[in-house]
Design a protein around this motif. Structure first.
Motif, PDB file in Angstrom:
ATOM      1  N   ASP A   1       6.495   9.503   1.185  1.00  0.00           N
ATOM      2  CA  ASP A   1       7.678   9.138   1.973  1.00  0.00           C
ATOM      3  C   ASP A   1       8.644  10.315   2.080  1.00  0.00           C
ATOM      4  OD1 ASP A   1       6.705   6.599   2.358  1.00  0.00           O
ATOM      5  OD2 ASP A   1       7.788   5.736   0.655  1.00  0.00           O
ATOM      6  N   ARG A   2       8.810  11.048   0.981  1.00  0.00           N
ATOM      7  CA  ARG A   2       9.709  12.201   1.015  1.00  0.00           C
ATOM      8  C   ARG A   2       9.186  13.290   1.941  1.00  0.00           C
ATOM      9  NH1 ARG A   2      10.469  10.714  -4.365  1.00  0.00           N
ATOM     10  NH2 ARG A   2       8.801  12.059  -5.128  1.00  0.00           N
TER      11      ARG A   2
ATOM     12  N   ALA B   1       2.501   3.947  -6.792  1.00  0.00           N
ATOM     13  CA  ALA B   1       3.909   4.055  -6.418  1.00  0.00           C
ATOM     14  C   ALA B   1       4.453   5.485  -6.468  1.00  0.00           C
ATOM     15  CB  ALA B   1       4.751   3.126  -7.290  1.00  0.00           C
ATOM     16  N   PRO B   2       4.179   6.281  -7.535  1.00  0.00           N
ATOM     17  CA  PRO B   2       4.727   7.649  -7.571  1.00  0.00           C
ATOM     18  C   PRO B   2       4.239   8.520  -6.410  1.00  0.00           C
ATOM     19  CG  PRO B   2       3.984   6.979  -9.748  1.00  0.00           C
ATOM     20  CD  PRO B   2       3.462   5.959  -8.781  1.00  0.00           C
TER      21      PRO B   2
ATOM     22  N   GLN C   1      -1.092   4.979   2.542  1.00  0.00           N
ATOM     23  CA  GLN C   1       0.146   4.706   1.819  1.00  0.00           C
ATOM     24  C   GLN C   1       0.019   3.467   0.950  1.00  0.00           C
ATOM     25  OE1 GLN C   1       2.832   4.650   5.222  1.00  0.00           O
ATOM     26  NE2 GLN C   1       3.921   6.420   4.407  1.00  0.00           N
TER      27      GLN C   1
ATOM     28  N   ARG D   1       3.135   7.381  -3.522  1.00  0.00           N
ATOM     29  CA  ARG D   1       3.678   6.826  -2.289  1.00  0.00           C
ATOM     30  C   ARG D   1       5.095   7.337  -2.049  1.00  0.00           C
ATOM     31  NH1 ARG D   1       1.938   2.085  -3.064  1.00  0.00           N
ATOM     32  NH2 ARG D   1       3.798   1.122  -3.974  1.00  0.00           N
ATOM     33  N   GLY D   2       5.855   7.475  -3.143  1.00  0.00           N
ATOM     34  CA  GLY D   2       7.203   8.017  -3.026  1.00  0.00           C
ATOM     35  C   GLY D   2       7.195   9.453  -2.551  1.00  0.00           C
ATOM     36  N   ASN D   3       6.249  10.253  -3.064  1.00  0.00           N
ATOM     37  CA  ASN D   3       6.128  11.641  -2.615  1.00  0.00           C
ATOM     38  C   ASN D   3       5.780  11.709  -1.126  1.00  0.00           C
ATOM     39  OD1 ASN D   3       6.674  12.496  -5.160  1.00  0.00           O
ATOM     40  ND2 ASN D   3       4.573  13.081  -5.680  1.00  0.00           N
TER      41      ASN D   3
END
Length: 325
Positions: free
Chosen positions: A118-119, A111-112, A106, A114-116
């Motif tokens: 987390d989702r 960042a993009p 992670q 990492r956001g995926n």
């Protein structure tokens, strides 16, 4: 598309060392001629790649060379987060290791991505064991896993269904498989490859000796073959049954998959009944197990053959009726 293949070829050589053109072609699902062209392209780009001819030849990178072209696509990063099963990892003694690796992955992601990730954690959860069963206790799994990893002989006391109930076996474990929440170890014993449930191991002692793996052994191929043999040997008999329309609807949750398939593919309408009943010849494992399954359908099923099974069902139903009379 070609850029992705070139990177895959490079990473294969980096991770596995020397590989032949045929091996690379099989891995990348292209022709050998395409591999030749790709190798030329990498060499022209300055990658220190060379090949040796002959039986023991192949392509490899010069010693010490490593590429940093290991960027993950969004789909690849998401697949990695979906592939981690915390439960099985914890059973193997790797729970904390998996958690640490996930955190590092992670932290390393843009960042993009990492956001995926987390989702994905918020919206997907993988639970391997099936319904209607408690998790099995597998206290000797870490010891077996260590023996698999170290290619170490292990002596086990194994509990089985036939006499003698407990036996001692000297195993050369080649791999572990997690199937529907149950761990199995595939091991060579007395010169033959066999499969053992790890939760049936009541004692495990590592031996002070290693072993050489079976030449050409592939765990996935062995397991697929084992499952095929298991299903062929599982259903040794047949029964003829009648099912009501409601029984056909309910059977998907109450009968074996093989029986359901037989009804759906070969069932025929009962010509002598206008109520929508269907007749079918279905495979069964044994009379006792078949009777237990069939009785779950209550009055929505009639057993026609074999006569012994029909008579056994009649005796059971009469005994049940006597209890409630």
């Amino acid at each position: 598309m070609r850029a992705s293949r070139l990177l895959s070829l490079l990473l294969l050589l980096q991770n596995r060392g020397r590989m032949t053109a045929q091996q690379l072609a099989s891995e990348l699902e292209v022709s050998v001629r395409t591999i030749y062209r790709d190798v030329e392209a990498l060499s022209a780009a300055g990658i220190p790649l060379y090949g040796d001819a002959g039986h023991a030849g192949g392509y490899q990178l010069l010693g010490g060379y490593r590429t940093r072209l290991t960027g993950l696509t969004a789909a690849e990063a998401e697949a990695l987060f979906l592939s981690g099963l915390p439960g099985p990892a914890a059973e193997l003694g790797l729970g904390s290791v998996l958690a640490a690796a996930t955190l590092k992955l992670q932290a390393a992601l843009p960042a993009p991505l990492r956001g995926n990730a987390d989702r994905l954690a918020e919206r997907f959860y993988l639970d391997a064991p099936g319904w209607y069963r408690r998790p099995e206790d597998v206290p000797h799994l870490p010891a077996v896993a260590s023996a698999v990893w170290e290619r170490q002989v292990i002596q086990v006391t194994y509990q089985r269904w036939k006499e003698p109930a407990e036996v001692t076996r000297r195993l050369e474990p080649h791999g572990l498989v997690l199937k529907a929440g149950t761990w199995y170890v595939v091991a060579r014993c007395d010169g033959a490859m066999r499969t053992y449930r790890v939760d049936q191991i009541v004692a495990a002692t590592p031996c002070d000796c290693g072993f050489t793996a079976e030449p050409g052994f592939d765990l996935a191929s062995y397991w697929h073959g084992y499952l095929a043999d298991f299903h062929r040997q599982l259903h040794t008999g047949h029964a003829v049954i009648r099912l009501s329309d409601n029984g056909v609807r309910r059977m998907r949750h109450l009968l074996s998959a093989a029986a359901v398939t037989a009804v759906e593919t070969a069932g025929v309408a009962d010509a002598g009944d206008a109520g929508g009943w269907v007749c079918a010849r279905v495979p069964i494992e044994s009379a006792d197990l078949a009777l237990a399954d069939f009785l779950r359908l209550g009055a929505d099923i009639e057993i026609l053959e074999p006569a012994e099974l029909r008579e056994q069902a009649a005796r059971t139903i009469q005994a049940m009726a006597a209890i409630y009379d």
